[in-house]
Every structure is written in structure tokens, then in C-alpha cells.
Write a protein that holds these residues in place. Structure first.
Motif, mmCIF file in Angstrom:
data_model
loop_
_atom_site.group_PDB
_atom_site.id
_atom_site.type_symbol
_atom_site.label_atom_id
_atom_site.label_comp_id
_atom_site.label_asym_id
_atom_site.label_seq_id
_atom_site.Cartn_x
_atom_site.Cartn_y
_atom_site.Cartn_z
ATOM 1 N N ALA A 106 155.902 4.988 -11.120
ATOM 2 C CA ALA A 106 156.729 4.166 -12.752
ATOM 3 C C ALA A 106 158.179 3.674 -12.694
ATOM 4 C CB ALA A 106 156.510 5.004 -13.937
ATOM 5 N N ALA A 107 158.724 4.466 -12.612
ATOM 6 C CA ALA A 107 159.999 4.117 -12.683
ATOM 7 C C ALA A 107 160.742 3.177 -11.579
ATOM 8 C CB ALA A 107 161.141 5.725 -12.572
ATOM 9 N N ARG A 108 160.202 2.942 -10.605
ATOM 10 C CA ARG A 108 160.371 1.832 -9.888
ATOM 11 C C ARG A 108 160.022 0.883 -9.841
ATOM 12 N NH1 ARG A 108 159.116 4.371 -5.358
ATOM 13 N NH2 ARG A 108 156.350 3.520 -5.051
ATOM 14 N N HIS A 109 159.348 0.862 -11.085
ATOM 15 C CA HIS A 109 158.454 -1.057 -11.671
ATOM 16 C C HIS A 109 159.409 -0.684 -12.860
ATOM 17 C CE1 HIS A 109 156.527 -1.621 -7.828
ATOM 18 N NE2 HIS A 109 156.333 -0.230 -8.167
ATOM 19 N N GLY A 110 159.569 0.291 -13.476
ATOM 20 C CA GLY A 110 160.433 -0.016 -14.937
ATOM 21 C C GLY A 110 159.176 -0.277 -16.117
ATOM 22 N N LEU A 111 158.629 0.997 -16.017
ATOM 23 C CA LEU A 111 156.625 0.938 -16.891
ATOM 24 C C LEU A 111 156.818 2.619 -17.098
ATOM 25 C CD1 LEU A 111 154.080 0.666 -13.909
ATOM 26 C CD2 LEU A 111 155.892 -1.601 -15.377
ATOM 27 N N GLY A 112 156.824 2.688 -18.975
ATOM 28 C CA GLY A 112 156.780 3.643 -20.071
ATOM 29 C C GLY A 112 155.367 4.612 -19.166
ATOM 30 N N VAL A 113 155.864 6.025 -19.588
ATOM 31 C CA VAL A 113 155.012 7.011 -19.222
ATOM 32 C C VAL A 113 154.858 8.128 -20.351
ATOM 33 C CG1 VAL A 113 154.602 8.382 -16.920
ATOM 34 C CG2 VAL A 113 155.890 6.743 -16.721
ATOM 35 N N THR A 114 153.700 8.322 -20.591
ATOM 36 C CA THR A 114 153.310 9.210 -21.575
ATOM 37 C C THR A 114 152.467 10.228 -21.127
ATOM 38 O OG1 THR A 114 153.137 7.498 -23.469
ATOM 39 C CG2 THR A 114 152.111 10.052 -23.450
#
Length: 164
Positions: A23-31
Motif C-alpha cells: 500500500a505504501a509503495r502505491h500511496g494507498l491509505g490503510v485501515t
């Protein structure tokens, strides 16, 4: 439609760190959603939601929150089915990508296993291996790519008519 968001069914997820990295590699938010794990340290930017105790409280929260294009990391087959019904994506920690073609059979197999346990038969799952972790990373990357293709592209920059 905005960029996909990643929801992690978090109480016993063995690939939490791998999901964070992708997720971080693609700049996505995570919950991360759980009804426990208060002591587990999460990376900066990862949101934690702790729900009330109960067998399906985290699943219900995720199923209500997920939107078309979002991604859920879960080993829970009924939750994966609910995410697919909402237009989201689902991937299991072992690397299985859930879709409309395989979720029905998985739900049926889950019911057969439940019935076998009720009859006194032992149903065991194999332990989590390095190969499972590797398959998850590949599957998560594929799901993120698929989800991001569904997201609209930003408009092209406007030409600067006033520059020299």
C-alpha cells in the motif's frame, strides 16, 4: 472514484506488514480493523479502528466501509464475499484473490468443513509458510494494480497560455 483504500481484517492477519508495504509503495491509505491488538504498533499513516468485542464486529465494520475499488485483506470467506458484493476486491493472506468465479465454491467448502467439524471430524489448515507470504505479496500487487486501473486518471495539466 478516488484511489483504492486497503482494509486489513487485523486481529490475526499474518501479512499485515506486507500489506502495509504494498500500500505504501502505491500511496494507498490503510485501515486495520480489529477488536483487539491494541498493543500492535502500526506504521505512521496507518489508521487503526477498534470495534466492540464480537465474532463479526470487525467484519461488519469493514463490509459497511468498503467502497467499489477498495481492497480487503482477509482470511474470512464470508467477509470476502461481502466485499465483492460491494464492488471491492479481496485477497487472502495465503495469496488467493477472491472473485465472483471462486467465492461461491469457497463459501460452499466452508459450510462442508463446518458440517464435518460438527460431525466430529477434524479439519485442519496447513501452517502459514514463507511461500504463502510470497504468494500474498504477488497477489496483493496484482489486486492493487487491478484496483488502480479502475480508478480514474487525473486530468492532464492545463496549458499555460500566459507563459513566455
Amino acid at each position: 472514484m478516488s484511489a483504492p483504500h486497503v482494509y486489513v481484517d487485523g486481529d490475526a492477519c499474518p501479512v499485515r506488514d506486507e500489506a502495509f508495504r504494498v500500500a505504501a509503495r502505491h500511496g494507498l491509505g490503510v485501515t486495520v480493523v480489529s477488536n483487539g491488538s491494541r498493543g500492535v504498533r502500526l506504521p505512521d499513516g496507518v489508521r487503526r479502528v477498534i470495534v466492540a468485542e464480537g465474532p463479526d464486529a470487525a467484519d461488519d465494520w469493514i463490509a459497511e466501509a468498503i467502497r467499489p475499488g477498495d481492497i480487503c485483506v482477509t482470511a474470512d470467506i464470508p467477509l470476502a464475499s461481502r466485499c465483492l458484493q460491494a464492488g471491492g476486491h479481496a485477497v487472502a493472506p495465503g495469496g488467493r484473490i477472491w472473485d465472483q468465479e471462486n467465492i461461491g465454491g469457497a463459501l460452499a467448502g466452508r459450510e462442508v468443513s463446518r458440517h464435518m467439524r460438527e460431525m466430529g471430524h477434524e479439519t485442519r489448515h496447513a501452517g502459514f509458510t514463507t511461500q504463502n507470504r510470497s504468494r500474498f505479496l504477488e497477489a496483493m500487487e496484482a489486486v492493487v494494480q487491478r484496483a488502480m486501473r479502475g480508478a480514474p486518471k487525473p486530468p492532464p495539466p492545463m496549458p499555460d497560455f500566459f507563459s513566455d
